[in-house]
Design an enzyme around this catalytic site. Structure first.
Site, short mmCIF file in Angstrom:
data_model
loop_
_atom_site.label_atom_id
_atom_site.label_comp_id
_atom_site.label_asym_id
_atom_site.label_seq_id
_atom_site.Cartn_x
_atom_site.Cartn_y
_atom_site.Cartn_z
CG HIS A 1 44.29 39.85 48.19
ND1 HIS A 1 44.73 38.76 47.79
CD2 HIS A 1 43.02 39.76 48.63
CE1 HIS A 1 43.48 37.81 47.51
NE2 HIS A 1 42.49 38.63 47.96
CG HIS B 1 49.99 31.14 45.79
ND1 HIS B 1 49.09 30.74 46.63
CD2 HIS B 1 49.04 31.83 44.91
CE1 HIS B 1 48.00 31.08 46.33
NE2 HIS B 1 47.87 31.90 45.61
CG ASP C 1 47.99 37.32 40.05
OD1 ASP C 1 46.96 37.44 39.35
OD2 ASP C 1 48.02 37.24 41.17
#
Length: 380
Positions: free
Chosen positions: A225, A264, A317
């Site tokens: 996560h 994702h 990210d």
């Protein structure tokens, strides 16, 4: 076996299952669209601030100047930790920062005047306090584990600027502060992700907000996560030079291994948050005289382009870790930084859960042995 023999369809990981309604976050994974309460992430990243976005999420509408000023005063007043929490951090100083954060947030429940009050008003007050206290915990632990005194917050600084100064020990440049502010806006809310769902499950039992946020932090600590930013920076360091990126990708794909920062669970198109981090990383890399990290990331994007048609696109990210690295933030603080920005999102998820609360109790389909007779131990 299914009860009554009816056919049961399994949705592993609850993928594609809608368990409730929400007025907060809209995600269109195919189009690559993200809205907070109807406002595009692009408009918020370009024009808003973290404080204003928090107000929007927690209270439902963008604030007026007076409302935002009052909210800012409330947030700054909460930049404090009880002495007992600092002592606790000293006790567990050698633990991973996410474990320290989880433990400290749990312990804060003993010191909040509204802990046992699950009313909307009290939950909102607690959420605002935790939004300001979580960065204090992260910064205090970073100082304590390096034998320094916990930093003092600066009431003249914004949320992002204050956190950056506390955690690094020096003021950030205007560009660094703005990028940290944007990073927090981009990470503040993202629907029913693993940590938000965990918070809602806990809130569904009528547990308090501190319990729900503690559980969310625990969920975020898992590498599946919250670990992407940390892993991307390690990958960039391993590659070392933009010219090696293509070979790195080729080797990873040949071994059927994932390339960090791509793909994702929700988005099939490019993560809409990524573009804002990309522009910021490029500018910050130039400002700090460290262009090679951005060059490595761009070379990776180019090498991964053939896989975009399969829905494997860059995510937010991918760039975040380099932002933190350029600001001198320790690698094991990357996930705690994510948590610093996500507290208001977790809070509003809990508030929605409590509005029309129901115990979240999904089923598992039993496929073990059929009923059998018990055999006494001396006959086995």
């Amino acid at each position: 076996m299914a009860e009554g023999g009816e056919k049961v369809q399994i949705h592993r990981g609850l993928q594609g299952v809608h368990f409730d309604r929400s007025r907060v976050c809209f995600i269109d994974g195919r189009a690559g669209e993200l809205l907070y309460r109807g406002y595009s992430i692009h408009d918020l990243a370009e024009h808003s601030t973290f404080e204003e976005t928090c107000y929007l999420l927690l209270k439902g509408e963008l604030p007026t100047q007076a409302q935002l000023a009052a909210f800012d005063v409330e947030m700054k007043a909460a930049r404090t930790l009880p002495a007992q929490i600092l002592d606790l951090i000293r006790t567990v100083r050698t633990a991973h920062p996410m474990d320290v954060l989880r433990t400290a947030v749990s312990a804060l429940a003993a010191f909040d005047p509204d802990t046992a009050d699950n009313s909307p008003e009290a939950t909102l007050r607690k959420g605002v306090r935790l939004t300001s206290q979580v960065p204090m915990i992260v910064a205090a632990h970073e100082a304590i584990r390096h034998d320094r005194e916990p930093p003092t917050p600066d009431p003249r600084l914004s949320h992002a600027a204050n956190f950056l100064q506390m955690v690094t020990g020096k003021p950030g440049s205007a560009a660094a502060v703005r990028l940290m502010d944007v990073d927090m806006i981009l990470h503040v809310e993202h629907g029913s992700n693993a940590s938000a769902f965990t918070a809602r499950v806990v809130a569904g039992t009528k547990a308090n907000l501190h319990a729900a946020i503690t559980s969310a932090i625990a969920a975020l600590s898992g590498p599946s996560h919250g670990g992407a930013a940390e892993n991307v920076m390690r990958m960039a360091q391993e590659i070392g030079d933009a010219e090696r990126a293509a070979d790195y990708v080729k080797a990873k794909r040949a071994n059927k291994e994932a390339v960090m920062g791509f793909g994702h669970r929700v988005y099939r198109a490019e993560d809409p948050r990524a573009r804002h981090m990309r522009a910021g990383v490029e500018a910050l890399s130039r400002e700090m005289g460290e262009p090679r990290w951005f060059q490595i990331l761009e070379a990776l994007v180019a090498a991964m382009q053939p896989y975009a048609r399969h829905g494997v696109n860059v995510n937010v990210d991918f760039y975040a870790g380099v932002v933190y690295f350029l600001n001198g933030i320790a690698e094991d603080l990357f996930v705690p930084v994510f948590a610093v920005g996500r507290v208001p999102g977790w809070t509003v998820q809990v508030m929605e859960q409590l509005e029309n609360n129901i115990l979240i109790r999904p089923l598992t389909l039993y496929d073990g042995p059929a009923r059998r007779d018990y055999v006494a131990i001396d006959a086995r």
